[in-house]
Structures are given as C-alpha cells and as structure tokens.
Write an enzyme that holds these catalytic residues in place. Structure first.
Site, PDB file in Angstrom:
ATOM      1  N   HIS A  75       0.844  -1.195   0.000  1.00 49.64           N
ATOM      2  CA  HIS A  75       0.000   0.000   0.000  1.00 49.64           C
ATOM      3  C   HIS A  75       0.890   1.259   0.000  1.00 49.64           C
ATOM      4  CE1 HIS A  75       0.938  -1.010   4.148  1.00 49.64           C
ATOM      5  NE2 HIS A  75       0.867   0.279   4.409  1.00 49.64           N
ATOM      6  N   THR A 113       2.242   4.338  -4.529  1.00 49.44           N
ATOM      7  CA  THR A 113       3.257   4.198  -5.585  1.00 49.44           C
ATOM      8  C   THR A 113       4.401   3.280  -5.161  1.00 49.44           C
ATOM      9  OG1 THR A 113       4.243   6.214  -4.670  1.00 49.44           O
ATOM     10  CG2 THR A 113       2.882   6.475  -6.642  1.00 49.44           C
ATOM     11  N   ARG A 114       5.024   2.627  -6.148  1.00 44.23           N
ATOM     12  CA  ARG A 114       6.233   1.846  -5.941  1.00 44.23           C
ATOM     13  C   ARG A 114       7.203   2.140  -7.078  1.00 44.23           C
ATOM     14  NH1 ARG A 114       4.405   1.223  -1.644  1.00 44.23           N
ATOM     15  NH2 ARG A 114       4.287  -0.622  -0.338  1.00 44.23           N
ATOM     16  N   LYS A 141       7.746  -3.822  -8.083  1.00 46.00           N
ATOM     17  CA  LYS A 141       7.912  -3.562  -9.519  1.00 46.00           C
ATOM     18  C   LYS A 141       7.906  -4.843 -10.337  1.00 46.00           C
ATOM     19  CE  LYS A 141      12.025  -1.704  -8.419  1.00 46.00           C
ATOM     20  NZ  LYS A 141      12.186  -2.254  -7.049  1.00 46.00           N
ATOM     21  N   HIS A 159      15.080   0.048   5.564  1.00 48.25           N
ATOM     22  CA  HIS A 159      15.296  -0.518   6.901  1.00 48.25           C
ATOM     23  C   HIS A 159      15.026   0.496   8.014  1.00 48.25           C
ATOM     24  CE1 HIS A 159      16.587  -4.012   4.818  1.00 48.25           C
ATOM     25  NE2 HIS A 159      17.663  -3.452   4.336  1.00 48.25           N
ATOM     26  N   LYS A 186       7.075  11.947  -1.853  1.00 45.84           N
ATOM     27  CA  LYS A 186       7.159  10.782  -0.956  1.00 45.84           C
ATOM     28  C   LYS A 186       8.616  10.427  -0.688  1.00 45.84           C
ATOM     29  CE  LYS A 186       5.738   5.897  -1.189  1.00 45.84           C
ATOM     30  NZ  LYS A 186       4.920   4.959  -1.989  1.00 45.84           N
ATOM     31  N   CYS A 209       4.536   0.284   6.961  1.00 46.66           N
ATOM     32  CA  CYS A 209       4.476  -0.760   5.930  1.00 46.66           C
ATOM     33  C   CYS A 209       5.461  -1.846   6.363  1.00 46.66           C
ATOM     34  CB  CYS A 209       4.881  -0.139   4.592  1.00 46.66           C
ATOM     35  SG  CYS A 209       4.590  -1.174   3.155  1.00 46.66           S
TER      36      CYS A 209
HETATM   37  C1  LIG Z   1       7.560   1.248   2.655  1.00 46.46           C
HETATM   38  C2  LIG Z   1       7.815   0.330   1.510  1.00 46.46           C
HETATM   39  C3  LIG Z   1       8.322   0.853   0.315  1.00 46.46           C
HETATM   40  C4  LIG Z   1       8.573   0.021  -0.762  1.00 46.46           C
HETATM   41  N1  LIG Z   1       9.024   0.555  -1.927  1.00 46.46           N
HETATM   42  C5  LIG Z   1       9.173  -0.222  -3.020  1.00 46.46           C
HETATM   43  C6  LIG Z   1       9.461   0.351  -4.268  1.00 46.46           C
HETATM   44  O1  LIG Z   1       9.572   1.569  -4.379  1.00 46.46           O
HETATM   45  N2  LIG Z   1       9.574  -0.478  -5.339  1.00 46.46           N
HETATM   46  C7  LIG Z   1       9.413  -1.816  -5.241  1.00 46.46           C
HETATM   47  O2  LIG Z   1       9.555  -2.507  -6.245  1.00 46.46           O
HETATM   48  N3  LIG Z   1       9.129  -2.401  -4.050  1.00 46.46           N
HETATM   49  C8  LIG Z   1       8.998  -1.634  -2.953  1.00 46.46           C
HETATM   50  N4  LIG Z   1       8.661  -2.173  -1.750  1.00 46.46           N
HETATM   51  C9  LIG Z   1       8.563  -3.626  -1.643  1.00 46.46           C
HETATM   52  C10 LIG Z   1       7.292  -4.167  -2.203  1.00 46.46           C
HETATM   53  O3  LIG Z   1       6.215  -3.315  -1.883  1.00 46.46           O
HETATM   54  C11 LIG Z   1       7.078  -5.580  -1.681  1.00 46.46           C
HETATM   55  O4  LIG Z   1       8.208  -6.351  -2.070  1.00 46.46           O
HETATM   56  C12 LIG Z   1       5.829  -6.209  -2.245  1.00 46.46           C
HETATM   57  O5  LIG Z   1       4.721  -5.386  -1.989  1.00 46.46           O
HETATM   58  C13 LIG Z   1       5.621  -7.571  -1.630  1.00 46.46           C
HETATM   59  O6  LIG Z   1       4.383  -8.103  -2.099  1.00 46.46           O
HETATM   60  P1  LIG Z   1       3.820  -9.433  -1.489  1.00 46.46           P
HETATM   61  O7  LIG Z   1       2.731  -9.874  -2.380  1.00 46.46           O
HETATM   62  O8  LIG Z   1       4.951 -10.377  -1.198  1.00 46.46           O
HETATM   63  O9  LIG Z   1       3.249  -9.012  -0.047  1.00 46.46           O
HETATM   64  P2  LIG Z   1       1.811  -8.379   0.294  1.00 46.46           P
HETATM   65  O10 LIG Z   1       1.414  -7.422  -0.748  1.00 46.46           O
HETATM   66  O11 LIG Z   1       1.841  -7.958   1.706  1.00 46.46           O
HETATM   67  O12 LIG Z   1       0.831  -9.609   0.111  1.00 46.46           O
HETATM   68  C14 LIG Z   1       0.767 -10.691   0.990  1.00 46.46           C
HETATM   69  C15 LIG Z   1      -0.695 -10.949   1.216  1.00 46.46           C
HETATM   70  O13 LIG Z   1      -0.896 -12.200   1.819  1.00 46.46           O
HETATM   71  C16 LIG Z   1      -1.974 -12.079   2.715  1.00 46.46           C
HETATM   72  N5  LIG Z   1      -1.893 -13.197   3.667  1.00 46.46           N
HETATM   73  C17 LIG Z   1      -0.857 -13.471   4.472  1.00 46.46           C
HETATM   74  N6  LIG Z   1      -1.110 -14.570   5.229  1.00 46.46           N
HETATM   75  C18 LIG Z   1      -2.344 -14.988   4.868  1.00 46.46           C
HETATM   76  C19 LIG Z   1      -3.179 -16.059   5.304  1.00 46.46           C
HETATM   77  N7  LIG Z   1      -2.776 -16.930   6.255  1.00 46.46           N
HETATM   78  N8  LIG Z   1      -4.395 -16.210   4.740  1.00 46.46           N
HETATM   79  C20 LIG Z   1      -4.809 -15.340   3.764  1.00 46.46           C
HETATM   80  N9  LIG Z   1      -4.069 -14.288   3.345  1.00 46.46           N
HETATM   81  C21 LIG Z   1      -2.849 -14.125   3.874  1.00 46.46           C
HETATM   82  C22 LIG Z   1      -1.750 -10.715   3.339  1.00 46.46           C
HETATM   83  O14 LIG Z   1      -2.880 -10.204   4.001  1.00 46.46           O
HETATM   84  C23 LIG Z   1      -1.327  -9.902   2.137  1.00 46.46           C
HETATM   85  O15 LIG Z   1      -2.421  -9.296   1.483  1.00 46.46           O
HETATM   86  C24 LIG Z   1       8.356  -1.375  -0.655  1.00 46.46           C
HETATM   87  C25 LIG Z   1       7.844  -1.901   0.533  1.00 46.46           C
HETATM   88  C26 LIG Z   1       7.555  -1.058   1.600  1.00 46.46           C
HETATM   89  C27 LIG Z   1       6.993  -1.629   2.858  1.00 46.46           C
END
Ligand SMILES: Cc1cc2nc3c(=O)[nH]c(=O)nc-3n(C[C@H](O)[C@H](O)[C@H](O)COP(=O)(O)OP(=O)(O)OC[C@H]3O[C@@H](n4cnc5c(N)ncnc54)[C@H](O)[C@@H]3O)c2cc1C
Length: 376
Positions: A45, A48-49, A344, A267, A262, A311
């Site tokens: 959330h 933007t990323r 991304k 870390h 933003k 986040c």
């Molecule tokens: C502050 C911040 C800035 C960032 N900036 C960048 C950037 O500029 N560029 C970039 O490329 N990346 C960036 N990242 C990293 C990137 O956002 C993450 O790598 C990416 O969003 C990870 O996606 P995901 O699907 O693994 O996790 P998530 O999007 O968190 O998805 C995991 C999902 O699984 C669900 N879930 C978990 N356990 C269960 C369960 N037992 N049952 C049902 N549902 C479950 C959760 O509720 C969640 O919705 C940033 C991250 C942060 C925190």
C-alpha cells in the site's frame, strides 16, 4: 470440499498477479486473502512503488524487469487503467558505492541508455536534488513508478474476468500436502487443490515455519511532505531516486496521489516485527529519521507533513527474492522475501509462477531466487 487446480494464499502484489496469470492460462484458481483486496496492513500500500531498470542490486534482474515493464503495459491495456508512470530514475551515492557501481554495471551489461551526472549537473537538470559534491548520480530515462493498490485491483479484476474465484476476509489457518495435492483449511472452509502457491508476504513464515528465518518482517515508515518549491517535485521535474548516503539508503518519488513528495529510508529504524503485532502508530522518532535525509539532500521539499504510514518489508539474508518450489512437496510453490524491492516485479513474478506451476520452470533466469542458495 471444493476442488481447484491451484490455490493462491495471499492476494497482495504477488498473489493477485499469480491468480491472474494462472487464470489466463485456463487454470481453475482460488485466491484467498485474510484482509480486504487491497488493504493497508501488508507490504503493498502507499499508492506508488518505484520501478527502475539499471538495477544496482544485480544485473540478472534486468531481463525480469524488461518483461515486468511489458506485462504492466499489457495489464494497462487489458484494464484500461494507468498503472505505470515514467519519470526517469536516479541512483546516487559516492562514486565507489554499491548503488552507483551496481547501476552502472547493469546499464553496461544490458546496454541501457543512461547518463552519469555529478552533483552540480544533477541539480542543474533536476533542481530538487541538492547532493553534496562527493556524490554522483546515474540517470536512467525508463525509471518511474507503479500504482500499487491499483495494480492489485487490476490483477484481481482481470483474474475474476477469467473465472478465478477470489475470497477476501478468509484467513488460511493451515495447509497440508495430501499425496500429489494439497488441502487448505481457512477461517471459513476447507478446500483441495493440485497445486498451492504461497504469496503471503510478511506472513509467509507463519505458513512455512521451517523457512521463517529466511523471511524476516521489518517495520517501515513512509512520509509525504508538501515541497517548499513545488515546481521541483512535480511529475516531470523530479525522477524517482535511490540514494546511498552516510545516514543510510533513502528513496523518493515526485508528488502523486497525495499532495506531497514521498520519501522513505530502507530498513528505517531496523525494527523486525511480527506483522500481527507490529506498532502501526507513527512516532516523532519515525519522522525525525526521514526528515534528516529530506533536510540534508532535498531541502526544497522540507515543508509540512501531508501523510505518513507504516508498511512491512520481508527480508531474506541476502535481500534477493525467494521464488521456488517446496523442497519436500513439489506441488507447493513459494514467492516471498521480496526484501523491500519486489513490487515492480509483481507482474513478471505472476508469470514466472504460472510457468513453474504449468511447465515446471521459467524461461527467465531465476537462479538467484532459489532456496538452495541458503543450504550450507
Ligand atoms: C515502505 C515500503 C516501500 C517500498 N518501496 C518499493 C518500491 O519503491 N519499489 C518496489 O519494487 N518495491 C517496494 N517495496 C517492496 C514491495 O512493496 C514488496 O516487495 C511487495 O509489496 C511484496 O508483495 P507481497 O505480495 O509479497 O506481499 P503483500 O502485498 O503484503 O501480500 C501478501 C498478502 O498475503 C496475505 N496473507 C498473508 N497470510 C495470509 C493467510 N494466512 N491467509 C490469507 N491471506 C494471507 C496478506 O494479508 C497480504 O495481502 C516497498 C515496501 C515497503 C513496505
């Protein structure tokens, strides 16, 4: 008990893309999300990323990025929604730092258009940047950002249109391998499937406890500030950036979606966290960490606070992703540990997982992401 070809646990950045790519290839898919679609308690959330092509982290990400760009554009065309905004990108730091050296290496190996700028030339071209003389920047015109919540909605909607069944507010409590398939127990029901994909972000370790040490959640904080000189931080005037400074690694984006530019710091304050117990309040210390970088390197942005949010990163020991099949149960796949730089890639991660599920492997080189690298 309802039976599916594949179940995807977690419909954030990676899971929504995976559900879409599987559905597109004719797979009967069930996607399960514990919260809403989208929501603000995971990693995806904050509007933007950053996306950037001269990837300082390792040159082998570049072919995946090229495909990710194509697939973001494809998704825009399918959904009729703008998801990818090009601003150019800056990778900055001292000449010999990992960020500058790594960005240049990726640019050279993959023949990417780029320009090297000293601090003065950077300021002349993009006046919002006021880096000290000892720093330099690699400018790459293809950088920009992806609209993260909109991308999740786009993937989810496109998946539904192809027959995928998506359930929000349904937590997966446990899963087990059953012969060549899987059984999944949730807060509402039980399901069986031939294949299981775990894209649970910061919660991945709960679903794969044996691998939890490889996927460590960490609290992050973002800030949006109203610039003192708005013209220097508007879309078109301020490329997205990554900067390796003595205080740590800062990143930032132009004003978009919220009335402020933003900024974040990788870390943040080094706080590992349980995603269910994490402190989601914002404290003065959180703002101080971010303001330090803004004041020193972007003083014209140092105006009133417009928004802040927490986040979660999910860090692996080497900060490269985990995309692999389970060592014991080959019908179970894991895509997690995106270590603060994964969003991304979500579009291409979905395609890679679909290739693994349906064809047993991907044409893209994903050797950097295999679990075997952690085995002693
Ligand atoms: C502050 C911040 C800035 C960032 N900036 C960048 C950037 O500029 N560029 C970039 O490329 N990346 C960036 N990242 C990293 C990137 O956002 C993450 O790598 C990416 O969003 C990870 O996606 P995901 O699907 O693994 O996790 P998530 O999007 O968190 O998805 C995991 C999902 O699984 C669900 N879930 C978990 N356990 C269960 C369960 N037992 N049952 C049902 N549902 C479950 C959760 O509720 C969640 O919705 C940033 C991250 C942060 C925190």
């Amino acid at each position: 008990m309802a039976q599916y070809d594949a179940i995807v646990i977690g419909l954030g950045g990676m899971g929504s893309a995976t559900a879409y790519r599987l559905a597109r290839r004719g797979v009967k898919v069930l996607g399960l999300e514990q919260f809403d679609i989208p929501h603000d308690r995971g990693s995806s959330h904050g509007i933007t990323r950053i996306i950037r092509l001269a990837y300082w982290e390792h040159p082998s990400y570049v072919p995946l990025l090229r495909r990710a760009y194509e697939l973001w554009r494809e998704l825009e065309n399918i959904t009729g929604e703008r998801l990818l905004v090009i601003t150019g990108s800056i990778d900055a730091g001292e000449e010999n730092c990992d960020t500058v050296k790594g960005a240049l290496l990726s640019a050279q190996i993959h023949n990417l258009p780029h320009t090297v700028l000293d601090a003065e030339a950077l300021h002349a071209r993009f006046p919002g940047y006021r880096l000290p003389q000892e720093m330099m920047a690699v400018y790459q015109p293809d950088g920009g950002f992806v609209l993260c919540e909109r991308a999740i909605v786009a993937h989810a909607t496109a998946a539904q249109a192809l027959g995928a069944e998506l359930h929000a507010r349904e937590e997966v409590l446990s899963w087990e391998a059953t012969g060549s398939g899987v059984q999944v127990r949730t807060s509402r029901a039980r399901y069986t499937a031939d294949r299981l994909v775990i894209t649970a972000g910061p919660w991945a370790g709960n679903l794969m406890p044996g691998l939890a040490w490889l996927m460590v959640p960490e609290r992050q904080v973002l800030i949006w500030v109203q610039p003192r000189q708005p013209e220097h931080f508007r879309l078109g005037a301020f490329p997205v950036f990554n900067m390796e400074a003595p205080e740590g690694r800062f990143y930032g984006l132009p004003v978009y979606g919220i009335p402020g530019a933003k900024f974040g710091k990788y870390h943040h304050r080094g706080e590992t966290a349980d995603p269910d117990q994490m402190d989601r309040e914002i404290h003065p210390e959180d703002e101080a960490v971010l303001r330090e970088g803004i004041r020193r390197y972007f003083p014209d942005a140092d105006g009133p606070t417009m928004a802040m949010t927490t986040c979660l990163f999910t860090n692996t020991p080497d900060e490269h992703f985990i995309i692999d099949a389970h060592a014991e149960y080959p019908q179970v796949y894991l895509a997690a540990g995106f270590s603060g730089h994964g969003f991304k890639f979500a579009s291409v991660v979905g395609e890679i997982i679909a290739d693994m599920v349906l064809e047993g492997g991907s044409d893209l080189d994903i050797s950097l992401f295999l679990l075997g690298r952690f085995t002693p």
